[in-house]
Design an enzyme around this catalytic site. Sequence first.
Site, PDB file in Angstrom:
ATOM      1  N   LYS A 202       4.680 -15.340   2.231  1.00 16.36           N
ATOM      2  CA  LYS A 202       4.555 -16.078   0.964  1.00 16.36           C
ATOM      3  C   LYS A 202       5.987 -16.278   0.472  1.00 16.36           C
ATOM      4  CE  LYS A 202       1.984 -17.748  -2.377  1.00 16.36           C
ATOM      5  NZ  LYS A 202       1.296 -19.030  -2.230  1.00 16.36           N
TER       6      LYS A 202
ATOM      7  N   ASP B 102      -1.703 -18.380   1.960  1.00 18.04           N
ATOM      8  CA  ASP B 102      -2.855 -19.103   1.395  1.00 18.04           C
ATOM      9  C   ASP B 102      -3.271 -20.243   2.323  1.00 18.04           C
ATOM     10  OD1 ASP B 102      -0.336 -20.030   0.749  1.00 18.04           O
ATOM     11  OD2 ASP B 102      -0.834 -20.692  -1.266  1.00 18.04           O
TER      12      ASP B 102
ATOM     13  N   TYR C  86       0.809  -1.219   0.000  1.00 15.15           N
ATOM     14  CA  TYR C  86       0.000   0.000   0.000  1.00 15.15           C
ATOM     15  C   TYR C  86       0.846   1.274   0.000  1.00 15.15           C
ATOM     16  CZ  TYR C  86      -3.715  -3.252   1.377  1.00 15.15           C
ATOM     17  OH  TYR C  86      -4.594  -4.299   1.433  1.00 15.15           O
TER      18      TYR C  86
ATOM     19  N   ASP D  67      -9.979  -9.448   8.163  1.00 18.21           N
ATOM     20  CA  ASP D  67     -11.414  -9.420   7.847  1.00 18.21           C
ATOM     21  C   ASP D  67     -11.995 -10.826   7.844  1.00 18.21           C
ATOM     22  OD1 ASP D  67     -11.492  -6.722   7.745  1.00 18.21           O
ATOM     23  OD2 ASP D  67     -12.504  -6.610   5.808  1.00 18.21           O
TER      24      ASP D  67
ATOM     25  N   ASP E 223      -4.486  -7.291   6.177  1.00 19.44           N
ATOM     26  CA  ASP E 223      -5.750  -6.634   5.851  1.00 19.44           C
ATOM     27  C   ASP E 223      -6.793  -7.704   5.515  1.00 19.44           C
ATOM     28  OD1 ASP E 223      -7.619  -4.785   5.188  1.00 19.44           O
ATOM     29  OD2 ASP E 223      -6.643  -4.071   3.368  1.00 19.44           O
TER      30      ASP E 223
END
Length: 359
Positions: free
Chosen positions: A190, A222, A141, A250, A246
Amino acid sequence: MYKIAVLPGDGIGPEIVPEAVKVLELVSQKSGIKFLFQEALVGGAAIDACGQALPPETLQLCLESHAVLLGSIGGPQWDNLPHEQRPETAALLPLRKQLGLYANLRPVRVYDALIDASPLKREVVAGTDFVIVRELTGGLYFGPQKREKTPSGERAYDTMLYTKEEIERIVHLAFKVARGRRRRLTSVDKANVLVSSRLWRETVEELKTLYPEVEVEHMYVDNCAMQLVRRPAHFDVLVTENTFGDILSDLAAVLSGSIGMLPSASLGGKTALYEPIHGSAPDIAGQDKANPLATILSAAMMLRYSFGMERAGEVVEEAVLRVLDKGYRTPDIAAPGTTVVGTRKMGELVREELDRIWA
Ligand code: NAD
């Protein structure tokens, strides 16, 4: 004495924040530690009053306080403003930046009393109690990004950029959080594909020697998404970079089945920010229906992380648990056979329990 900036904000914010403030007042009375509360405008309320979502006086107050308690901001009346003037963009992001908040902590706990609100089966979700520590100011970001036209067509890119120092500070913080809990840290990356993740993983490996009491595991993001829904009770503390955090936070929020129950803390600089994860719920604002527990639990995090009042934080959490065990619910978490109460009554019940526990 600790200075607390109180920013109720919009929608249900002015209903839920006072309930948390009253809980902190009671803690102050019980502990003898003084809190000075100073209220200021933020978000849509501030736009209406003075044309800016984060007025300079509000920012100054926050910078001079030990902690900030925020309700929620935004609402349909400000949705048509240009993106950069909208309450969320113009207040939350600069506030986090100015306070130097690089870590976001989101505890996810599935209370036995609310277990049937979870979309997962009771036997899968029982005992879930973990914290996600998300890096907040680096990665995709904030790295170089561009959209451009080239001879072979338009293209765009974002960059997941991390310095070793940025990784070290968030990983240290996560180890400290794990040390105060069940001492298990899952680092999510990752590393099979991304070079920034390989630096992340190596850094965790280096730092773990400083925290020998904490057990460390590495998990690909994942797989982590899958494990969070397959066996959420496995986790204690998860640490991860900004984008992964992020998305995972959620996903994790859904496990509890009730958005009105989830607190958060953003840490990093001298002043930390505490807020419920939900928004301003304009659909129920002003009706004494909002669940104040996420905000009260955010205040419990403030006691623990900003003031070192571990026991007081536990007592507040215990008071919430007892109120739920006695069958009291705000409408969002109501179930057959429970007693539905409003925002104010819920706050009052928590304070009564707190008073009993801390007699
Ligand atoms: P929301 O979280 O406000 O509401 C989603 C649903 O959950 C609604 O049905 C609402 O009634 C319910 N809900 C949320 N909190 C509740 C509580 N404490 N008690 C009972 N029910 C609750 O999300 P939204 O509707 O997408 O957004 C509304 C506004 O809030 C928007 O302007 C959005 O931009 C803003 N928002 C602000 C923040 C923040 O301040 N950090 C976060 C998310 C959304």
